[in-house]
Design an enzyme around this catalytic site. Structure first.
Site, PDB file in Angstrom:
ATOM      1  N   SER A 106       0.830  -1.204   0.000  1.00 14.29           N
ATOM      2  CA  SER A 106       0.000   0.000   0.000  1.00 14.29           C
ATOM      3  C   SER A 106       0.868   1.260   0.000  1.00 14.29           C
ATOM      4  CB  SER A 106      -0.980  -0.055   1.185  1.00 14.29           C
ATOM      5  OG  SER A 106      -2.000   0.890   1.049  1.00 14.29           O
ATOM      6  N   ASP A 156     -10.593  -4.651  -4.311  1.00 10.10           N
ATOM      7  CA  ASP A 156      -9.919  -3.652  -3.475  1.00 10.10           C
ATOM      8  C   ASP A 156     -10.713  -2.350  -3.493  1.00 10.10           C
ATOM      9  OD1 ASP A 156      -8.210  -1.910  -2.169  1.00 10.10           O
ATOM     10  OD2 ASP A 156      -6.410  -2.648  -3.164  1.00 10.10           O
ATOM     11  N   HIS A 187      -8.290  -5.124  -0.192  1.00 10.08           N
ATOM     12  CA  HIS A 187      -6.995  -4.480   0.037  1.00 10.08           C
ATOM     13  C   HIS A 187      -6.063  -5.384   0.837  1.00 10.08           C
ATOM     14  CE1 HIS A 187      -4.620  -0.878  -0.401  1.00 10.08           C
ATOM     15  NE2 HIS A 187      -4.305  -0.885   0.882  1.00 10.08           N
TER      16      HIS A 187
END
Length: 208
Positions: A106, A156, A187
């Site tokens: 991320s 996601d 995610h």
């Protein structure tokens, strides 16, 4: 836990001589969050795991977002060179024995991609988990010789489908060897991703 130029870090398996992993956590996380993943994907690899230099929410990040949660590209650029300078010193002083494979999740994946864009000499490749492009309109430098894995979640909620397409196209255009996969998850990581990463690392960065 050592500290150098604003980065707290932990090393593991430093006695091993395989390609090391540099672990870059996500927003609101810290330097210990990806150690378990490193143990699964690279149990015979040294690792260097870092705490992001930016305090964020209840943890840390490697760069800031704006109030609307878009990327702060100026801060990302500055923090990219901050981190790259640290990694360059780590290569010089032996903290890293060879150019590492960046493993970012991320916020950390965006930072890893930004390192590839601005300072490609400090790494041999990268595993980008849920990345966004650090510069959507930019061309990446010549990355021939780098091997890069991009993993995205089909559901996601923090990424649009075109995000992984853009990231993959930019990396492919650079000449790097790139593998892109979608997993049936959001995610967070799918249960099959660590095995996929481990196999990719073994194929692309085998023991010397």
């Amino acid at each position: 836990m050592p500290e150098s130029q604003d980065f707290l870090f932990i090393t593991g398996r430093a006695e091993l001589d395989t390609a090391p992993l540099v672990l870059l956590h996500g927003s609101g996380m810290h330097e210990r969050n990806l150690i378990g993943l490193a143990d699964r994907v690279g149990p015979a690899r040294p690792y260097l795991t870092l705490r992001g230099a930016v305090e964020w929410e209840e943890g840390f990040a490697f760069f800031r977002r704006k109030p609307d949660r878009t990327l702060d590209y100026i801060d990302l650029f500055n923090e990219t060179h901050h981190l790259a300078d640290f990694l360059a010193r780590a290569l010089e002083n032996g903290l890293l024995k060879r150019p590492p494979v960046l493993l970012g999740f991320s916020n950390g994946a965006i930072m890893a991609a930004s390192l590839l864009l601005h300072r490609p000499e400090i790494s041999a490749g990268a595993t980008l988990l849920r990345p966004l492009s650090p510069a959507p309109a930019a061309d990446f430098p010549d990355l021939k010789g780098h091997r890069i894995l991009i993993l995205a979640g089909e559901r996601d909620e923090r990424r649009a489908p075109e995000d992984v397409v853009l990231m993959s196209r930019q990396i492919e255009k650079s000449g790097a060897g790139v593998t892109t996969r979608l997993f049936p998850t959001g995610h967070d990581l799918d249960e099959d991703e660590p095995d996929f990463i481990r196999n990719w690392l073994a194929e692309n960065f085998p023991p010397a």
